[in-house]
Write a protein that holds these residues in place. Sequence first.
Motif, PDB file in Angstrom:
ATOM      1  N   ASP A 198      26.693  48.255  18.612  1.00 37.17           N
ATOM      2  CA  ASP A 198      25.389  47.864  18.244  1.00 37.17           C
ATOM      3  C   ASP A 198      25.356  46.414  17.699  1.00 37.17           C
ATOM      4  O   ASP A 198      24.561  45.689  17.988  1.00 37.17           O
ATOM      5  N   ALA A 199      26.521  45.985  16.833  1.00 38.15           N
ATOM      6  CA  ALA A 199      26.450  44.660  16.351  1.00 38.15           C
ATOM      7  C   ALA A 199      26.613  43.905  17.394  1.00 38.15           C
ATOM      8  O   ALA A 199      26.247  42.633  17.438  1.00 38.15           O
ATOM      9  N   LEU A 200      27.378  43.977  18.366  1.00 39.96           N
ATOM     10  CA  LEU A 200      27.744  43.215  19.521  1.00 39.96           C
ATOM     11  C   LEU A 200      26.409  42.743  20.170  1.00 39.96           C
ATOM     12  O   LEU A 200      26.401  41.566  20.828  1.00 39.96           O
ATOM     13  N   THR A 201      25.586  43.529  20.154  1.00 37.90           N
ATOM     14  CA  THR A 201      24.323  43.225  21.008  1.00 37.90           C
ATOM     15  C   THR A 201      23.595  41.756  20.379  1.00 37.90           C
ATOM     16  O   THR A 201      22.669  41.376  20.926  1.00 37.90           O
ATOM     17  N   LEU A 202      23.941  41.599  19.053  1.00 40.38           N
ATOM     18  CA  LEU A 202      23.583  40.342  18.606  1.00 40.38           C
ATOM     19  C   LEU A 202      23.856  38.901  19.250  1.00 40.38           C
ATOM     20  O   LEU A 202      23.436  37.925  18.903  1.00 40.38           O
ATOM     21  N   LEU A 203      25.188  39.219  19.773  1.00 43.24           N
ATOM     22  CA  LEU A 203      25.621  37.768  20.318  1.00 43.24           C
ATOM     23  C   LEU A 203      24.893  37.169  21.392  1.00 43.24           C
ATOM     24  O   LEU A 203      24.910  35.996  21.273  1.00 43.24           O
ATOM     25  N   PRO A 204      24.288  37.774  22.498  1.00 42.30           N
ATOM     26  CA  PRO A 204      23.162  36.949  23.256  1.00 42.30           C
ATOM     27  C   PRO A 204      22.424  36.169  22.453  1.00 42.30           C
ATOM     28  O   PRO A 204      22.121  35.054  22.902  1.00 42.30           O
TER      29      PRO A 204
END
Length: 245
Positions: A54-60
């Motif tokens: 879920d946190a990685l979806t902030l990267l884009p």
Amino acid sequence: AFLQTAEASKANLSTDQLEKLDTFCSAMLDWNENKCNLTAHRTRDAVYIKHIADALTLLPVMDSLYDEHKARSVVDLGTGGGVPGVVLAIARPQFSFTLIDATAKKIRFCSAVAEQLGLANVKAVAGRAEHLGRQPLLRARNDIVVSRAVGQLRGLVELGTPFLRVGGHLVAQKALRRDVLEVREAANAIAQLRLEQPVIREVTEIDGSSSMDADRFRAIIILRKKARTPETFPRENGKAANDPL
């Protein structure tokens, strides 16, 4: 599902970064069982999907806002067990992160796991946002404020915006109703805190769909700060949550 999310988010994680995420997962579960309540999830699979992926979806979003090769400062407001802040700090070591939470035990975990992982780009601070947002070393000093499931958007706008420099971005992870009522209810707060109109991004990286159920979808709300925050904000004594704008 985690690796699918990482690939869809263009995380570009090295073996070392993957090992650090695994160590973070283990540390969270250990502290959660033996020291303090960090998460309702009790298994590795759940922590990987519900927290790390879920946190990685902030990267884009972060990568689109700023050149990833240029150092930027990020505040994680209401970090809890270091999500998304620690995960993002592992994935993007060129960004510096200040993790904020009102619960001292959670901040002790964040500090301990950052030291264990050798994350020189992480600082963890215990305190209430309405107090820290007035401190000269934090107020109007940051490029991004990220927040995950911290209250209603109109309260978050008041608490998060003071940390941003003009031109910075408030980036909120939310489960939104299809009628985006929560965003519409925040219109007055957005205006008073001098933010541009929000951009709503549907999150599809986890399983190919943003839908959570018939009513709600995963979303990231992005708001750009267009002018200085009035000195009257943030208000004291929990007013952002209890008497929202």
